[in-house]
Design a protein around this motif. Structure first.
Motif, mmCIF file in Angstrom:
data_model
loop_
_atom_site.group_PDB
_atom_site.id
_atom_site.type_symbol
_atom_site.label_atom_id
_atom_site.label_comp_id
_atom_site.label_asym_id
_atom_site.label_seq_id
_atom_site.Cartn_x
_atom_site.Cartn_y
_atom_site.Cartn_z
ATOM 1 N N VAL A 210 1.080 -4.674 4.053
ATOM 2 C CA VAL A 210 0.008 -4.949 5.005
ATOM 3 C C VAL A 210 -0.440 -6.381 4.766
ATOM 4 O O VAL A 210 -0.653 -6.800 3.623
ATOM 5 C CB VAL A 210 -1.191 -3.987 4.792
ATOM 6 C CG1 VAL A 210 -2.346 -4.346 5.718
ATOM 7 C CG2 VAL A 210 -0.759 -2.556 4.983
ATOM 8 N N TYR B 122 4.435 0.471 1.956
ATOM 9 C CA TYR B 122 4.543 -0.446 3.079
ATOM 10 C C TYR B 122 3.680 -1.663 2.811
ATOM 11 O O TYR B 122 2.779 -1.638 1.976
ATOM 12 C CB TYR B 122 4.165 0.232 4.400
ATOM 13 C CG TYR B 122 2.787 0.847 4.419
ATOM 14 C CD1 TYR B 122 1.709 0.162 4.936
ATOM 15 C CD2 TYR B 122 2.575 2.128 3.914
ATOM 16 C CE1 TYR B 122 0.443 0.725 4.952
ATOM 17 C CE2 TYR B 122 1.321 2.707 3.926
ATOM 18 C CZ TYR B 122 0.261 2.000 4.446
ATOM 19 O OH TYR B 122 -0.985 2.556 4.459
ATOM 20 N N GLU C 262 0.849 -1.186 0.000
ATOM 21 C CA GLU C 262 0.000 0.000 0.000
ATOM 22 C C GLU C 262 0.884 1.235 0.000
ATOM 23 O O GLU C 262 2.051 1.182 0.367
ATOM 24 C CB GLU C 262 -0.933 -0.001 1.208
ATOM 25 C CG GLU C 262 -1.928 -1.142 1.155
ATOM 26 C CD GLU C 262 -3.079 -0.959 2.114
ATOM 27 O OE1 GLU C 262 -3.184 0.123 2.745
ATOM 28 O OE2 GLU C 262 -3.880 -1.889 2.228
#
Length: 87
Positions: A80, A78, A70
């Protein structure tokens, strides 16, 4: 160097050749250890990555499929972990 005011009766060490030699040996040993532990030999960095398609690589790929990349409003990327329904 111990302070005789803090520890009455403690010998006061004088800087000498012996202490310098001990420190030098210690520093040499830590430098050698750092070269082994911190800077491992990585081979030719310009060589292409060899994919073995072995059990370990397959397990890594399976684990990576559980993540989604994301990007936030400032453009930082980053990972997730996807929810159980998504994978």
């Amino acid at each position: 160097m111990p302070d005789s005011r803090k520890h009455p009766g403690a010998p006061v060490q004088k800087t000498g050749e012996h202490e310098h030699n001990v420190l030098g040996k210690f520093m040499d040993a830590t430098e050698r250890a750092a070269k082994i532990l911190v800077f491992p030999h990585r081979g030719d960095i310009s060589a292409p990555v060899v994919h073995k398609h072995d059990e370990y690589e397959e397990a890594s790929e399976e684990e990576l499929r559980t993540f989604e990349v994301e990007t936030d409003s400032e453009g930082h990327h980053y990972a997730v972990r996807k929810s159980d329904e998504e994978h």
